[in-house]
Design an enzyme around this catalytic site. Structure first.
Site, PDB file in Angstrom:
ATOM      1  N   ASP A  19       7.479   2.817   8.093  1.00 61.34           N
ATOM      2  CA  ASP A  19       7.847   1.853   7.040  1.00 61.34           C
ATOM      3  C   ASP A  19       8.955   0.922   7.524  1.00 61.34           C
ATOM      4  O   ASP A  19       9.770   1.302   8.374  1.00 61.34           O
ATOM      5  CB  ASP A  19       8.298   2.630   5.789  1.00 61.34           C
ATOM      6  CG  ASP A  19       8.225   1.771   4.537  1.00 61.34           C
ATOM      7  OD1 ASP A  19       7.621   0.679   4.580  1.00 61.34           O
ATOM      8  OD2 ASP A  19       8.782   2.204   3.505  1.00 61.34           O
ATOM      9  N   ARG A  23      10.630  -5.660   6.048  1.00 65.03           N
ATOM     10  CA  ARG A  23      12.075  -5.922   6.001  1.00 65.03           C
ATOM     11  C   ARG A  23      12.604  -6.369   7.356  1.00 65.03           C
ATOM     12  O   ARG A  23      13.482  -7.209   7.447  1.00 65.03           O
ATOM     13  CB  ARG A  23      12.820  -4.658   5.518  1.00 65.03           C
ATOM     14  CG  ARG A  23      12.835  -4.543   3.992  1.00 65.03           C
ATOM     15  CD  ARG A  23      13.141  -3.138   3.538  1.00 65.03           C
ATOM     16  NE  ARG A  23      11.957  -2.287   3.649  1.00 65.03           N
ATOM     17  CZ  ARG A  23      11.939  -1.001   3.364  1.00 65.03           C
ATOM     18  NH1 ARG A  23      13.059  -0.384   2.992  1.00 65.03           N
ATOM     19  NH2 ARG A  23      10.821  -0.327   3.450  1.00 65.03           N
ATOM     20  N   TRP A  24      12.052  -5.822   8.401  1.00 64.13           N
ATOM     21  CA  TRP A  24      12.460  -6.212   9.757  1.00 64.13           C
ATOM     22  C   TRP A  24      12.171  -7.699   9.961  1.00 64.13           C
ATOM     23  O   TRP A  24      13.011  -8.447  10.460  1.00 64.13           O
ATOM     24  CB  TRP A  24      11.691  -5.362  10.775  1.00 64.13           C
ATOM     25  CG  TRP A  24      12.054  -5.594  12.209  1.00 64.13           C
ATOM     26  CD1 TRP A  24      12.978  -4.909  12.943  1.00 64.13           C
ATOM     27  CD2 TRP A  24      11.473  -6.568  13.102  1.00 64.13           C
ATOM     28  NE1 TRP A  24      13.015  -5.396  14.233  1.00 64.13           N
ATOM     29  CE2 TRP A  24      12.105  -6.415  14.350  1.00 64.13           C
ATOM     30  CE3 TRP A  24      10.482  -7.542  12.954  1.00 64.13           C
ATOM     31  CZ2 TRP A  24      11.780  -7.199  15.459  1.00 64.13           C
ATOM     32  CZ3 TRP A  24      10.166  -8.326  14.050  1.00 64.13           C
ATOM     33  CH2 TRP A  24      10.820  -8.149  15.289  1.00 64.13           C
ATOM     34  N   SER A  64      -2.227   2.605   3.547  1.00 64.31           N
ATOM     35  CA  SER A  64      -2.497   3.525   2.430  1.00 64.31           C
ATOM     36  C   SER A  64      -3.576   2.951   1.513  1.00 64.31           C
ATOM     37  O   SER A  64      -3.877   1.751   1.557  1.00 64.31           O
ATOM     38  CB  SER A  64      -1.209   3.755   1.626  1.00 64.31           C
ATOM     39  OG  SER A  64      -0.875   2.607   0.866  1.00 64.31           O
ATOM     40  N   ASN A  67      -2.143   0.122  -0.195  1.00 63.86           N
ATOM     41  CA  ASN A  67      -1.816  -1.102   0.553  1.00 63.86           C
ATOM     42  C   ASN A  67      -2.872  -2.209   0.384  1.00 63.86           C
ATOM     43  O   ASN A  67      -2.606  -3.372   0.704  1.00 63.86           O
ATOM     44  CB  ASN A  67      -1.594  -0.807   2.037  1.00 63.86           C
ATOM     45  CG  ASN A  67      -0.300  -0.074   2.338  1.00 63.86           C
ATOM     46  OD1 ASN A  67      -0.218   0.714   3.270  1.00 63.86           O
ATOM     47  ND2 ASN A  67       0.754  -0.331   1.553  1.00 63.86           N
ATOM     48  N   TRP A  68      -4.056  -1.858  -0.157  1.00 64.97           N
ATOM     49  CA  TRP A  68      -5.053  -2.902  -0.447  1.00 64.97           C
ATOM     50  C   TRP A  68      -4.527  -3.875  -1.497  1.00 64.97           C
ATOM     51  O   TRP A  68      -5.078  -4.961  -1.666  1.00 64.97           O
ATOM     52  CB  TRP A  68      -6.364  -2.279  -0.927  1.00 64.97           C
ATOM     53  CG  TRP A  68      -7.050  -1.445   0.118  1.00 64.97           C
ATOM     54  CD1 TRP A  68      -7.176  -0.084   0.130  1.00 64.97           C
ATOM     55  CD2 TRP A  68      -7.722  -1.898   1.307  1.00 64.97           C
ATOM     56  NE1 TRP A  68      -7.869   0.333   1.247  1.00 64.97           N
ATOM     57  CE2 TRP A  68      -8.221  -0.766   1.990  1.00 64.97           C
ATOM     58  CE3 TRP A  68      -7.950  -3.158   1.880  1.00 64.97           C
ATOM     59  CZ2 TRP A  68      -8.922  -0.842   3.187  1.00 64.97           C
ATOM     60  CZ3 TRP A  68      -8.661  -3.245   3.071  1.00 64.97           C
ATOM     61  CH2 TRP A  68      -9.128  -2.098   3.714  1.00 64.97           C
ATOM     62  N   ARG A  70      -1.880  -5.485  -1.358  1.00 71.10           N
ATOM     63  CA  ARG A  70      -1.087  -6.560  -0.734  1.00 71.10           C
ATOM     64  C   ARG A  70      -1.911  -7.851  -0.634  1.00 71.10           C
ATOM     65  O   ARG A  70      -3.137  -7.805  -0.692  1.00 71.10           O
ATOM     66  CB  ARG A  70      -0.614  -6.099   0.653  1.00 71.10           C
ATOM     67  CG  ARG A  70       0.328  -4.917   0.538  1.00 71.10           C
ATOM     68  CD  ARG A  70       0.983  -4.575   1.844  1.00 71.10           C
ATOM     69  NE  ARG A  70       1.884  -3.444   1.656  1.00 71.10           N
ATOM     70  CZ  ARG A  70       2.831  -3.085   2.501  1.00 71.10           C
ATOM     71  NH1 ARG A  70       3.000  -3.767   3.625  1.00 71.10           N
ATOM     72  NH2 ARG A  70       3.614  -2.058   2.246  1.00 71.10           N
ATOM     73  N   ARG A 187      10.083   9.572   7.856  1.00 71.90           N
ATOM     74  CA  ARG A 187       9.890   8.256   7.224  1.00 71.90           C
ATOM     75  C   ARG A 187      10.999   7.333   7.684  1.00 71.90           C
ATOM     76  O   ARG A 187      12.181   7.659   7.544  1.00 71.90           O
ATOM     77  CB  ARG A 187       9.902   8.353   5.697  1.00 71.90           C
ATOM     78  CG  ARG A 187       9.622   6.978   5.070  1.00 71.90           C
ATOM     79  CD  ARG A 187       9.310   7.028   3.588  1.00 71.90           C
ATOM     80  NE  ARG A 187       8.839   5.712   3.164  1.00 71.90           N
ATOM     81  CZ  ARG A 187       7.986   5.474   2.198  1.00 71.90           C
ATOM     82  NH1 ARG A 187       7.477   6.458   1.508  1.00 71.90           N
ATOM     83  NH2 ARG A 187       7.624   4.231   1.896  1.00 71.90           N
ATOM     84  N   ARG A 193      10.668   8.774  -0.558  1.00 68.02           N
ATOM     85  CA  ARG A 193       9.439   9.092  -1.282  1.00 68.02           C
ATOM     86  C   ARG A 193       8.307   9.308  -0.295  1.00 68.02           C
ATOM     87  O   ARG A 193       8.389   8.896   0.860  1.00 68.02           O
ATOM     88  CB  ARG A 193       9.083   7.992  -2.291  1.00 68.02           C
ATOM     89  CG  ARG A 193       8.938   6.601  -1.703  1.00 68.02           C
ATOM     90  CD  ARG A 193       8.515   5.595  -2.774  1.00 68.02           C
ATOM     91  NE  ARG A 193       8.565   4.242  -2.252  1.00 68.02           N
ATOM     92  CZ  ARG A 193       9.556   3.369  -2.482  1.00 68.02           C
ATOM     93  NH1 ARG A 193      10.562   3.705  -3.267  1.00 68.02           N
ATOM     94  NH2 ARG A 193       9.517   2.168  -1.957  1.00 68.02           N
ATOM     95  N   SER A 195       4.979   8.419  -0.929  1.00 67.51           N
ATOM     96  CA  SER A 195       3.957   7.357  -0.994  1.00 67.51           C
ATOM     97  C   SER A 195       2.552   7.889  -0.692  1.00 67.51           C
ATOM     98  O   SER A 195       1.787   7.261   0.048  1.00 67.51           O
ATOM     99  CB  SER A 195       4.318   6.194  -0.062  1.00 67.51           C
ATOM    100  OG  SER A 195       5.586   5.657  -0.393  1.00 67.51           O
TER     101      SER A 195
HETATM  102  C1  IPE Z   1       3.796   3.686   2.932  1.00 67.60           C
HETATM  103  O1  IPE Z   1       4.588   2.563   2.939  1.00 67.60           O
HETATM  104  C2  IPE Z   1       2.469   3.402   3.577  1.00 67.60           C
HETATM  105  C3  IPE Z   1       2.504   3.165   5.006  1.00 67.60           C
HETATM  106  C4  IPE Z   1       3.552   3.266   5.775  1.00 67.60           C
HETATM  107  C5  IPE Z   1       1.242   2.831   5.601  1.00 67.60           C
HETATM  108  P1  IPE Z   1       4.620   1.544   1.717  1.00 67.60           P
HETATM  109  O2  IPE Z   1       5.579   0.482   2.082  1.00 67.60           O
HETATM  110  O3  IPE Z   1       3.247   1.123   1.356  1.00 67.60           O
HETATM  111  O4  IPE Z   1       5.187   2.459   0.546  1.00 67.60           O
HETATM  112  P2  IPE Z   1       5.915   2.082  -0.805  1.00 67.60           P
HETATM  113  O5  IPE Z   1       5.081   1.040  -1.480  1.00 67.60           O
HETATM  114  O6  IPE Z   1       7.263   1.547  -0.438  1.00 67.60           O
HETATM  115  O7  IPE Z   1       6.018   3.359  -1.561  1.00 67.60           O
HETATM  116  C1  IPE Z   2       5.010  -0.489   6.747  1.00 67.14           C
HETATM  117  O1  IPE Z   2       5.864  -1.560   6.626  1.00 67.14           O
HETATM  118  C2  IPE Z   2       3.647  -0.884   7.255  1.00 67.14           C
HETATM  119  C3  IPE Z   2       2.582  -0.801   6.264  1.00 67.14           C
HETATM  120  C4  IPE Z   2       2.675  -0.347   5.056  1.00 67.14           C
HETATM  121  C5  IPE Z   2       1.277  -1.267   6.692  1.00 67.14           C
HETATM  122  P1  IPE Z   2       5.948  -2.386   5.282  1.00 67.14           P
HETATM  123  O2  IPE Z   2       5.015  -3.537   5.369  1.00 67.14           O
HETATM  124  O3  IPE Z   2       5.742  -1.510   4.101  1.00 67.14           O
HETATM  125  O4  IPE Z   2       7.453  -2.886   5.356  1.00 67.14           O
HETATM  126  P2  IPE Z   2       8.471  -3.039   4.159  1.00 67.14           P
HETATM  127  O5  IPE Z   2       8.498  -1.754   3.409  1.00 67.14           O
HETATM  128  O6  IPE Z   2       7.953  -4.177   3.321  1.00 67.14           O
HETATM  129  O7  IPE Z   2       9.760  -3.350   4.824  1.00 67.14           O
HETATM  130 MG    MG Z   3       7.041  -0.460   2.956  1.00 60.69          MG
END
Ligand code: IPE
Ligand code: IPE
Ligand code: MG
Length: 249
Positions: A19, A23-24, A64, A67-68, A70, A187, A193, A195
């Site tokens: 994760d 933010r990076w 996840s 993540n769909w 997004r 994590r 959490r 997730s």
């Molecule tokens: C968890 O990260 C899923 C993956 C790292 C693939 P998310 O960024 O999707 O989790 P939430 O939304 O902060 O809980």
């Molecule tokens: C984790 O990084 C990668 C995936 C969930 C695919 P994020 O995209 O969730 O990064 P943040 O949480 O927005 O920083």
């Molecule tokens: Mg994230």
């Protein structure tokens, strides 16, 4: 480095919730996809660290079921990146005898990505030096629900008695039943959490949350994680090893 830690204490299976890519990127004024690209480099690094430290199973939460949600631009970018990652890193799997497998709702993946994933899975199926397990369109609850459905189907057909359904039967219907539970779940980026990651498999895992964002996660962070793990005392509901029923009074 590796010599300083007793190798018998190194986790057999580490799972990462990767994760913090977004933010990076944001911190650098870059689009989120640049963060995912940087994160892919960390994946290469962590695969190498696992090999160096003798960690046999590595599970990576890459996408996840949630993540769909997004934006399409990000989802499509992640799918392209995944395909590119497989193309660029397949050689390393062959070179080091690492088996690739995918856990998750693989039918959700775009056809071209699914075909690529399954081609590499088939090409590495007989390797046994290590396993790279990619969680793609993975959700822990849906994994359990799908297992329950398949068990119910067997019961309905008379292949299984309801009274025979136990923890092992449930485990046997998960995506990768023969993979041992993760010893350690890490994590990155500081959220406390799960997730929806490996809820069944992680009940006795050690959890470690680091504030480091995934693209910044380094070899020394990996070493620190292993060393923190080796200091943990896993009891699995029992008492400290070496303490008998009698001496525990
Ligand atoms: C968890 O990260 C899923 C993956 C790292 C693939 P998310 O960024 O999707 O989790 P939430 O939304 O902060 O809980
Ligand atoms: C984790 O990084 C990668 C995936 C969930 C695919 P994020 O995209 O969730 O990064 P943040 O949480 O927005 O920083
Ligand atoms: Mg994230």
């Amino acid at each position: 480095m590796a010599e300083s830690t007793d190798s018998s204490n190194v986790p057999r299976h580490i799972a990462f919730i990767m994760d913090g890519n977004g933010r990076w990127a944001k911190a650098r004024g870059l689009p989120r996809l640049k963060g995912h690209e940087a994160g892919a480099e960390t994946v290469r690094l962590v695969i190498r660290c696992c090999r160096d430290w003798g960690v046999r199973y590595l599970t990576l939460y890459a996408f996840s079921t949630e993540n769909w949600r997004r934006p399409a631009l990000e989802v499509n970018g992640l799918m392209r990146l995944l395909q590119k990652f497989l193309q660029e890193n397949e050689g390393g799997l062959h070179e080091h005898g690492v088996r690739l497998r995918v856990i998750g709702r693989r039918g959700d993946l775009p056809g071209s990505v699914r075909r690529e994933v399954e081609r590499v899975e088939a090409a590495t199926v007989n390797y046994d030096s290590g396993e790279l397990i990619l969680a793609l369109s993975y959700g822990g609850r849906v994994e359990i629900a799908e297992a329950a459905r398949r068990i119910a189907e067997k019961v309905a057909k008379g292949e299984l008695k309801p009274g025979a359904v136990n923890e092992k039967v449930v485990t046997d219907h998960l995506y990768a039943p023969d993979v041992p539970d993760p010893d350690l779940v890490v994590r990155t980026s500081g959220e406390f959490r799960t997730s929806n990651f490996l809820p069944w498999q992680s009940v006795y895992s050690e959890w470690l949350i680091t504030p480091v964002l995934w693209p910044d996660f380094s070899e020394s962070d990996f070493q620190a994680v292993i060393e923190a793990y080796t200091r943990r005392n896993r009891r699995f509901g029992g008492v400290e090893s070496g303490v008998t029923k009698e001496s525990n009074g």
